[in-house]
Design a protein around this motif. Structure first.
Motif, PDB file in Angstrom:
ATOM      1  N   ASN A 170      47.410  10.570  -3.628  1.00 48.12           N
ATOM      2  CA  ASN A 170      48.057  10.713  -4.938  1.00 48.12           C
ATOM      3  C   ASN A 170      47.054  10.496  -6.065  1.00 48.12           C
ATOM      4  O   ASN A 170      47.070  11.207  -7.078  1.00 48.12           O
ATOM      5  CB  ASN A 170      49.210   9.717  -5.072  1.00 48.12           C
ATOM      6  CG  ASN A 170      50.383  10.049  -4.178  1.00 48.12           C
ATOM      7  OD1 ASN A 170      50.503  11.177  -3.698  1.00 48.12           O
ATOM      8  ND2 ASN A 170      51.253   9.085  -3.935  1.00 48.12           N
ATOM      9  N   LEU A 171      46.175   9.508  -5.890  1.00 52.68           N
ATOM     10  CA  LEU A 171      45.166   9.236  -6.913  1.00 52.68           C
ATOM     11  C   LEU A 171      44.204  10.414  -7.048  1.00 52.68           C
ATOM     12  O   LEU A 171      43.872  10.842  -8.162  1.00 52.68           O
ATOM     13  CB  LEU A 171      44.396   7.966  -6.556  1.00 52.68           C
ATOM     14  CG  LEU A 171      43.185   7.662  -7.447  1.00 52.68           C
ATOM     15  CD1 LEU A 171      43.619   7.466  -8.886  1.00 52.68           C
ATOM     16  CD2 LEU A 171      42.440   6.452  -6.929  1.00 52.68           C
ATOM     17  N   GLN A 172      43.758  10.941  -5.929  1.00 54.61           N
ATOM     18  CA  GLN A 172      42.849  12.085  -5.976  1.00 54.61           C
ATOM     19  C   GLN A 172      43.497  13.267  -6.687  1.00 54.61           C
ATOM     20  O   GLN A 172      42.856  13.951  -7.499  1.00 54.61           O
ATOM     21  CB  GLN A 172      42.441  12.471  -4.558  1.00 54.61           C
ATOM     22  CG  GLN A 172      41.579  11.430  -3.865  1.00 54.61           C
ATOM     23  CD  GLN A 172      41.329  11.764  -2.411  1.00 54.61           C
ATOM     24  OE1 GLN A 172      41.577  12.877  -1.954  1.00 54.61           O
ATOM     25  NE2 GLN A 172      40.859  10.784  -1.646  1.00 54.61           N
ATOM     26  N   GLU A 173      44.781  13.498  -6.398  1.00 50.72           N
ATOM     27  CA  GLU A 173      45.498  14.590  -7.053  1.00 50.72           C
ATOM     28  C   GLU A 173      45.567  14.363  -8.556  1.00 50.72           C
ATOM     29  O   GLU A 173      45.396  15.302  -9.349  1.00 50.72           O
ATOM     30  CB  GLU A 173      46.903  14.704  -6.463  1.00 50.72           C
ATOM     31  CG  GLU A 173      47.740  15.823  -7.078  1.00 50.72           C
ATOM     32  CD  GLU A 173      49.156  15.841  -6.526  1.00 50.72           C
ATOM     33  OE1 GLU A 173      49.994  16.565  -7.094  1.00 50.72           O
ATOM     34  OE2 GLU A 173      49.424  15.133  -5.537  1.00 50.72           O
ATOM     35  N   HIS A 174      45.811  13.113  -8.976  1.00 50.43           N
ATOM     36  CA  HIS A 174      45.906  12.821 -10.406  1.00 50.43           C
ATOM     37  C   HIS A 174      44.551  13.031 -11.088  1.00 50.43           C
ATOM     38  O   HIS A 174      44.476  13.569 -12.193  1.00 50.43           O
ATOM     39  CB  HIS A 174      46.381  11.387 -10.628  1.00 50.43           C
ATOM     40  CG  HIS A 174      46.709  11.091 -12.059  1.00 50.43           C
ATOM     41  ND1 HIS A 174      47.975  11.258 -12.580  1.00 50.43           N
ATOM     42  CD2 HIS A 174      45.936  10.675 -13.094  1.00 50.43           C
ATOM     43  CE1 HIS A 174      47.963  10.943 -13.872  1.00 50.43           C
ATOM     44  NE2 HIS A 174      46.737  10.578 -14.194  1.00 50.43           N
ATOM     45  N   ILE A 175      43.477  12.632 -10.433  1.00 54.30           N
ATOM     46  CA  ILE A 175      42.138  12.803 -11.001  1.00 54.30           C
ATOM     47  C   ILE A 175      41.818  14.280 -11.163  1.00 54.30           C
ATOM     48  O   ILE A 175      41.311  14.717 -12.207  1.00 54.30           O
ATOM     49  CB  ILE A 175      41.101  12.108 -10.106  1.00 54.30           C
ATOM     50  CG1 ILE A 175      41.282  10.591 -10.173  1.00 54.30           C
ATOM     51  CG2 ILE A 175      39.683  12.479 -10.538  1.00 54.30           C
ATOM     52  CD1 ILE A 175      40.459   9.827  -9.147  1.00 54.30           C
ATOM     53  N   VAL A 176      42.112  15.064 -10.146  1.00 52.17           N
ATOM     54  CA  VAL A 176      41.841  16.506 -10.215  1.00 52.17           C
ATOM     55  C   VAL A 176      42.683  17.161 -11.308  1.00 52.17           C
ATOM     56  O   VAL A 176      42.200  18.012 -12.071  1.00 52.17           O
ATOM     57  CB  VAL A 176      42.105  17.157  -8.845  1.00 52.17           C
ATOM     58  CG1 VAL A 176      42.053  18.674  -8.960  1.00 52.17           C
ATOM     59  CG2 VAL A 176      41.088  16.661  -7.817  1.00 52.17           C
ATOM     60  N   ARG A 177      43.950  16.742 -11.424  1.00 47.19           N
ATOM     61  CA  ARG A 177      44.817  17.311 -12.461  1.00 47.19           C
ATOM     62  C   ARG A 177      44.354  16.908 -13.856  1.00 47.19           C
ATOM     63  O   ARG A 177      44.376  17.720 -14.785  1.00 47.19           O
ATOM     64  CB  ARG A 177      46.258  16.860 -12.223  1.00 47.19           C
ATOM     65  CG  ARG A 177      47.264  17.572 -13.145  1.00 47.19           C
ATOM     66  CD  ARG A 177      48.688  17.346 -12.710  1.00 47.19           C
ATOM     67  NE  ARG A 177      49.102  15.963 -12.860  1.00 47.19           N
ATOM     68  CZ  ARG A 177      49.358  15.144 -11.844  1.00 47.19           C
ATOM     69  NH1 ARG A 177      49.227  15.553 -10.598  1.00 47.19           N
ATOM     70  NH2 ARG A 177      49.731  13.892 -12.066  1.00 47.19           N
TER      71      ARG A 177
END
Length: 311
Positions: A170-177
């Motif tokens: 979830n954190l990786q997805e938020h960073i990419v977004r």
């Protein structure tokens, strides 16, 4: 966004950072890899104005990290390895206070806090005192605090350490977004090699306080390790004939060849040598690190990384 020249930090007799030249363009996502004690966190602390350099020069977002600290801090977010929220405060209040410290008006700070609470899965605990949160929940709150003002440059020092796999994803997805929607420049340190490989367009390897490699993950793997093509034959004699024809190392009934394009080589040799089996092994960033330093970053992380905390 970042320019350093001969950036150095000494602690008594220890050269923690020893002449780092680093350039990060606006919008890049750069991962810093290195063993514990290599100088990664010290470099980040200098770039975020937390500690002064011993010598050298660094500019962040166009401002000198020594002479223009306030201007630097207004434009960056920094998520360190420790917990930053006050134990007696509620998580939501800490986020709003952090936003206010960056000059956000109360309605905007509340709206941004709500957005991050939802994004990082803190809805059920946001109104609880920080002291009652689990380790993983505190880590996600720290991350939200670093993102509250949507900084143009975000430093992440081991951001996902202690998170379970779902929250790490979830954190990786938020960073990419965040990067896609706002063009945020991101510099992160991590011991999770898959994280660096999948997210970063550049990987900088630091060892003994110096940069020893700087390139895309793909080029680092091709240049320093390469693909391994393993050809299996019915007998050692056939393998020997194949090794003389194609080159490579014979091991019994196998021939092993290193290539910068393993699948293409395997396809070509399949037709010309007729092996009974073909295997292509793609390198990892840990293979690169092992080649460059003689150590495995994965093993180094295992020795000192704390146990996974409850999320």
């Amino acid at each position: 966004m970042i320019e350093t020249r001969e950036l150095t930090k000494h602690f008594k007799e220890v050269r923690a950072v020893d002449g780092v030249d680093l350039s990060v363009a606006r919008g890049e996502l750069v991962a810093l890899l290195g063993p514990n004690g290599a100088g990664k966190s010290t470099t980040l602390r200098m770039l975020t104005t937390l500690i002064p350099p011993t010598s050298g020069h660094a500019e962040v977002a166009g401002f000198d990290v020594v002479r223009q600290q306030r201007e630097v801090r207004l434009r960056i977010g920094y998520i360190g390895q420790g917990n930053g929220a006050g134990h007696s405060q509620r998580g939501r209040d800490e986020l709003i206070s952090q936003g206010r410290a960056y000059g956000m008006r109360v309605p905007a700070a509340r709206a941004r806090a709500d957005e991050l609470i939802a994004s990082l899965g803190l809805g059920e605990v946001a109104n609880r005192a920080v002291s009652t949160l689990s380790g993983g929940q505190r880590r996600r709150l720290d991350i939200a605090m670093g993102l509250i003002h949507a900084p143009e440059l975000l430093f992440l020092d081991e951001p996902s350490t202690g998170l379970d796999p779902q929250n790490r994803a979830n954190l990786q997805e938020h960073i990419v977004r965040l990067r896609a929607e706002h063009g945020t420049t991101i510099v992160l340190t991590t011991h999770y090699l898959e994280e660096a490989d999948s997210m970063a367009e550049r990987v900088v390897v630091i060892d003994h306080g110096r940069i020893i490699a700087d390139d895309t993950p793909q080029r680092l793997k091709a240049t320093h390790v390469g693909d391994r093509v393993i050809l299996g034959f019915a007998s050692a004699h056939e393998a020997g004939e194949a090794a003389r024809t194609a080159g490579g190392e014979q091991r019994g009934a196998e021939v092993r060849i290193t290539s910068d394009d393993g699948p293409r080589l395997a396809a070509r040799l399949a037709g010309s040598l007729a092996p009974v089996s073909i295997e292509v092994i793609r390198p990892t960033l840990d293979d690169v690190f092992l080649t460059l330093t003689g150590r495995s970053l994965r093993e180094d992380a295992t020795t000192l990384e704390p146990a996974l905390v409850e999320a």
